[in-house]
Design a protein around this motif. Structure first.
Motif, PDB file in Angstrom:
ATOM      1  N   ILE A 135       0.853  -1.192   0.000  1.00  0.00           N
ATOM      2  CA  ILE A 135       0.000   0.000   0.000  1.00  0.00           C
ATOM      3  C   ILE A 135       0.887   1.240   0.000  1.00  0.00           C
ATOM      4  N   PRO A 136       0.630   2.211  -0.878  1.00  0.00           N
ATOM      5  CA  PRO A 136       1.450   3.426  -0.899  1.00  0.00           C
ATOM      6  C   PRO A 136       1.421   4.131   0.454  1.00  0.00           C
ATOM      7  N   PRO A 137       2.523   4.770   0.846  1.00  0.00           N
ATOM      8  CA  PRO A 137       2.576   5.479   2.133  1.00  0.00           C
ATOM      9  C   PRO A 137       1.449   6.511   2.252  1.00  0.00           C
ATOM     10  N   GLY A 138       0.823   6.546   3.425  1.00  0.00           N
ATOM     11  CA  GLY A 138      -0.221   7.521   3.699  1.00  0.00           C
ATOM     12  C   GLY A 138      -1.596   7.167   3.170  1.00  0.00           C
ATOM     13  N   GLU A 139      -1.746   5.985   2.550  1.00  0.00           N
ATOM     14  CA  GLU A 139      -3.040   5.610   1.972  1.00  0.00           C
ATOM     15  C   GLU A 139      -3.680   4.422   2.682  1.00  0.00           C
ATOM     16  N   HIS A 140      -3.209   4.092   3.861  1.00  0.00           N
ATOM     17  CA  HIS A 140      -3.713   2.914   4.562  1.00  0.00           C
ATOM     18  C   HIS A 140      -5.168   3.067   5.019  1.00  0.00           C
ATOM     19  N   GLU A 141      -5.627   4.284   5.204  1.00  0.00           N
ATOM     20  CA  GLU A 141      -7.041   4.524   5.532  1.00  0.00           C
ATOM     21  C   GLU A 141      -7.837   4.892   4.288  1.00  0.00           C
ATOM     22  N   ALA A 142      -7.195   5.612   3.362  1.00  0.00           N
ATOM     23  CA  ALA A 142      -7.897   6.085   2.164  1.00  0.00           C
ATOM     24  C   ALA A 142      -8.337   4.939   1.270  1.00  0.00           C
ATOM     25  N   ILE A 143      -7.658   3.782   1.333  1.00  0.00           N
ATOM     26  CA  ILE A 143      -8.007   2.673   0.443  1.00  0.00           C
ATOM     27  C   ILE A 143      -9.405   2.123   0.722  1.00  0.00           C
ATOM     28  N   PHE A 144      -9.973   2.457   1.885  1.00  0.00           N
ATOM     29  CA  PHE A 144     -11.314   1.957   2.220  1.00  0.00           C
ATOM     30  C   PHE A 144     -12.423   2.879   1.716  1.00  0.00           C
ATOM     31  N   THR A 145     -12.064   4.022   1.140  1.00  0.00           N
ATOM     32  CA  THR A 145     -13.083   4.918   0.607  1.00  0.00           C
ATOM     33  C   THR A 145     -13.496   4.456  -0.785  1.00  0.00           C
ATOM     34  N   GLY A 146     -14.730   4.758  -1.156  1.00  0.00           N
ATOM     35  CA  GLY A 146     -15.251   4.309  -2.432  1.00  0.00           C
ATOM     36  C   GLY A 146     -14.496   4.881  -3.623  1.00  0.00           C
ATOM     37  N   PHE A 147     -14.240   4.058  -4.645  1.00  0.00           N
ATOM     38  CA  PHE A 147     -13.608   4.419  -5.901  1.00  0.00           C
ATOM     39  C   PHE A 147     -12.142   4.826  -5.748  1.00  0.00           C
ATOM     40  N   HIS A 148     -11.550   4.497  -4.605  1.00  0.00           N
ATOM     41  CA  HIS A 148     -10.125   4.794  -4.423  1.00  0.00           C
ATOM     42  C   HIS A 148      -9.298   3.664  -5.024  1.00  0.00           C
ATOM     43  N   ARG A 149      -8.324   4.026  -5.832  1.00  0.00           N
ATOM     44  CA  ARG A 149      -7.444   3.029  -6.441  1.00  0.00           C
ATOM     45  C   ARG A 149      -6.011   3.391  -6.118  1.00  0.00           C
ATOM     46  N   ALA A 150      -5.358   2.509  -5.352  1.00  0.00           N
ATOM     47  CA  ALA A 150      -3.983   2.781  -4.937  1.00  0.00           C
ATOM     48  C   ALA A 150      -2.977   2.492  -6.047  1.00  0.00           C
ATOM     49  N   GLY A 155     -17.930  -5.122  13.557  1.00  0.00           N
ATOM     50  CA  GLY A 155     -16.487  -5.223  13.721  1.00  0.00           C
ATOM     51  C   GLY A 155     -15.739  -4.051  13.126  1.00  0.00           C
ATOM     52  N   THR A 156     -14.412  -4.178  13.101  1.00  0.00           N
ATOM     53  CA  THR A 156     -13.546  -3.142  12.530  1.00  0.00           C
ATOM     54  C   THR A 156     -12.545  -3.808  11.592  1.00  0.00           C
ATOM     55  N   ILE A 157     -12.041  -3.031  10.643  1.00  0.00           N
ATOM     56  CA  ILE A 157     -11.039  -3.544   9.707  1.00  0.00           C
ATOM     57  C   ILE A 157      -9.954  -2.499   9.538  1.00  0.00           C
ATOM     58  N   THR A 158      -8.700  -2.936   9.516  1.00  0.00           N
ATOM     59  CA  THR A 158      -7.556  -2.037   9.351  1.00  0.00           C
ATOM     60  C   THR A 158      -6.590  -2.644   8.347  1.00  0.00           C
ATOM     61  N   ALA A 159      -5.748  -1.786   7.786  1.00  0.00           N
ATOM     62  CA  ALA A 159      -4.724  -2.216   6.842  1.00  0.00           C
ATOM     63  C   ALA A 159      -3.373  -1.692   7.299  1.00  0.00           C
ATOM     64  N   CYS A 160      -2.334  -2.503   7.134  1.00  0.00           N
ATOM     65  CA  CYS A 160      -0.982  -2.082   7.477  1.00  0.00           C
ATOM     66  C   CYS A 160       0.003  -2.797   6.556  1.00  0.00           C
ATOM     67  N   ASP A 161       1.261  -2.406   6.643  1.00  0.00           N
ATOM     68  CA  ASP A 161       2.296  -3.057   5.843  1.00  0.00           C
ATOM     69  C   ASP A 161       2.630  -4.414   6.445  1.00  0.00           C
ATOM     70  N   ASN A 162       2.839  -5.386   5.581  1.00  0.00           N
ATOM     71  CA  ASN A 162       3.229  -6.721   6.022  1.00  0.00           C
ATOM     72  C   ASN A 162       4.747  -6.762   6.165  1.00  0.00           C
ATOM     73  N   PRO A 163       5.264  -7.139   7.313  1.00  0.00           N
ATOM     74  CA  PRO A 163       6.719  -7.224   7.469  1.00  0.00           C
ATOM     75  C   PRO A 163       7.329  -8.116   6.385  1.00  0.00           C
ATOM     76  N   GLY A 164       8.321  -7.604   5.690  1.00  0.00           N
ATOM     77  CA  GLY A 164       8.919  -8.360   4.604  1.00  0.00           C
ATOM     78  C   GLY A 164       8.329  -8.015   3.255  1.00  0.00           C
ATOM     79  N   GLY A 165       7.330  -7.123   3.227  1.00  0.00           N
ATOM     80  CA  GLY A 165       6.721  -6.703   1.959  1.00  0.00           C
ATOM     81  C   GLY A 165       5.286  -7.137   1.833  1.00  0.00           C
ATOM     82  N   GLY A 166       4.496  -6.346   1.123  1.00  0.00           N
ATOM     83  CA  GLY A 166       3.092  -6.661   0.932  1.00  0.00           C
ATOM     84  C   GLY A 166       2.183  -5.950   1.914  1.00  0.00           C
ATOM     85  N   SER A 167       0.945  -6.444   2.025  1.00  0.00           N
ATOM     86  CA  SER A 167      -0.089  -5.811   2.854  1.00  0.00           C
ATOM     87  C   SER A 167      -0.652  -6.815   3.845  1.00  0.00           C
ATOM     88  N   ARG A 168      -1.213  -6.269   4.915  1.00  0.00           N
ATOM     89  CA  ARG A 168      -1.842  -7.100   5.943  1.00  0.00           C
ATOM     90  C   ARG A 168      -3.171  -6.457   6.331  1.00  0.00           C
TER      91      ARG A 168
END
Length: 430
Positions: free
Chosen positions: A363-378, A401-414
């Motif tokens: 996920i690009p830096p600073g977009e970990h919350e923005a990716i959940f908005t409608g029509f957002h394409r990272a 519930g709740t959902i969050t996104a973060c960087d996966n250690p070693g690369g990728g997303s979690r």
């Protein structure tokens, strides 16, 4: 000499009497403020406009201790399109020839919105009298209700109980109520507009789903006929596998359309909740994605841990996992095999925490919350509608519930989210 101590005692009695009177006034004021606060909370908690309007005028009548009250809603052309009375019996209402149309004194308040307090409304120059059958009324208090910059209508209160006139305190408390009512009405109108648009969207979704499923059904039908026709002939297995993949893909697409339509129509309705074997559900989704991989593409490596069962809506949960797993496979550098790890564990009393991690583009830096908005394409180099993660967030939130996104250690997303645990899990891990 006997009269000397009597004077201080009389002064003390007068002071005590005055103090007691002031305390009674203060207690009455505090009770009225408390009633006003309760009324504001009650009015703001209801988003049905019709119910709210009735509650507003009933509350205003009670706060001002008025025998009669009415709420007039202003329509186009400065007329009263609605008139909601309270305090009159059914017989009195039936006896009235017609309700006010915005003429006379009430028309004045429509044309020139203002707070107006009168000892006898009949003495006002703009008084137009009452319709035939209307009960007589004297004391009057009129207060406008403003919604943003627009005058929505007026509160009309008459006949102070116990006689007398409406005072400054009555005017102040009803004005405060009218201010709160304006905010509540604005919210209710916005809510009704949103519901109307959502209803139109649901109808549109149904039409689109029907139009999409029709060609898919035709494609699936002809594919099944082709497989049956070729079953007894000498055809390369590779050629048959192509048809089987078309059949699998059409079935997957049909299920996805069904799930999307279910999600759209159930957005505001109560969810049908069942105990869901998440491990089995996710395994089916993984198999569908693996079956759709082209032979020339690297085969995704998917690890599925034991996932605790949850209490949820199966179609929405299928959509949630399908989007997350599909994204994990899709957003992987070209020529590299996707790696997806899906794990879960109990998360406190009555909850399950599930993680979907990948080794993709991240996920690009600073977009970990923005990716959940409608029509957002990272990632602009990948195709997609930009709605997948917005749908995921809505599904999780519909389940509380709740959902969050973060960087996966070693690369990728979690991606980590919580869902209600199935009853057995609550007892075992709660």
């Amino acid at each position: 000499m006997n009269d000397e101590p009597l004077l201080p005692r009389m002064r003390t009695d007068d002071l005590l009497a005055e103090l007691q009177e002031r305390l009674q006034v203060l207690a009455a004021a505090q009770e009225r403020i408390h009633t006003l606060l309760e009324a504001v909370i009650s009015i703001g908690s209801d988003l049905d406009l019709e119910t709210m309007l009735q509650r507003i005028i009933e509350t205003a009548t009670r706060l001002a201790d008025a025998r009669y009250g009415a709420l007039g809603v202003i329509g186009e052309g400065g007329t009263l399109k609605r008139f909601i009375p309270v305090g009159m019996t059914e017989e009195q209402i039936a006896a009235v020839d017609h309700w006010p149309r915005g003429e006379g004194l009430l028309g004045l308040l429509v044309r020139r919105p203002q707070t107006l307090r009168l000892a006898d409304l009949a003495e006002h120059p703009a008084s137009y009298g009452f319709p035939q059958g209307h009960p007589p009324m004297r004391g009057f208090l009129g207060v406008p209700i403003r919604v943003r910059e627009e005058v929505f209508g007026n509160l009309y209160l008459t006949e102070k109980r116990g006689g007398g006139e409406f005072g400054e305190e009555d005017e102040a408390v009803v004005t405060a109520l009218a201010t709160a009512a304006g905010v509540a009405i604005d919210n209710a109108r916005l809510y009704e507009e949103t519901r109307r648009r959502e209803a139109e969207l649901h109808v549109f979704a149904g039409i689109v789903a029907h139009d999409l499923k029709r060609p898919i059904s035709v494609m699936r039908g002809f594919t099944e006929l082709a497989l049956e026709h070729l079953a007894d002939q000498r055809v390369e297995e590779e050629d048959l596998s192509h048809l089987k993949r078309v059949l699998a893909a059409s079935g997957q697409m049909s299920r996805l359309i069904d799930d999307l339509l279910t999600y759209a129509t159930a957005r505001d309705a109560a969810l049908t909740l069942l105990d869901v074997d998440v491990t089995r559900l996710v395994r089916q989704i993984i198999d569908d994605h693996l079956a759709a991989v082209e032979e020339t593409e690297p085969v995704p490596q998917v690890y599925l841990g034991a996932l605790p069962p949850v209490r949820g809506n199966p179609p929405l949960l299928r959509q949630l996992f399908d989007n997350l797993i599909g994204n994990a496979i899709k957003y992987t550098p070209a020529g590299q095999a996707a790696r997806v790890d899906i794990t879960g564990e109990p998360a406190g009393s009555g909850w399950v925490r599930i993680t979907v991690a990948d080794r993709g583009i991240g996920i690009p830096p600073g977009e970990h919350e923005a990716i959940f908005t409608g029509f957002h394409r990272a990632a602009s180099t990948y195709t997609g509608t930009g709605l997948g993660l917005a749908i995921c967030q809505r599904v999780v939130e519909r389940h509380g519930g709740t959902i969050t996104a973060c960087d996966n250690p070693g690369g990728g997303s979690r991606f980590t989210f919580t869902l209600p645990a199935a009853p057995g899990e609550k007892e075992q891990h709660g």
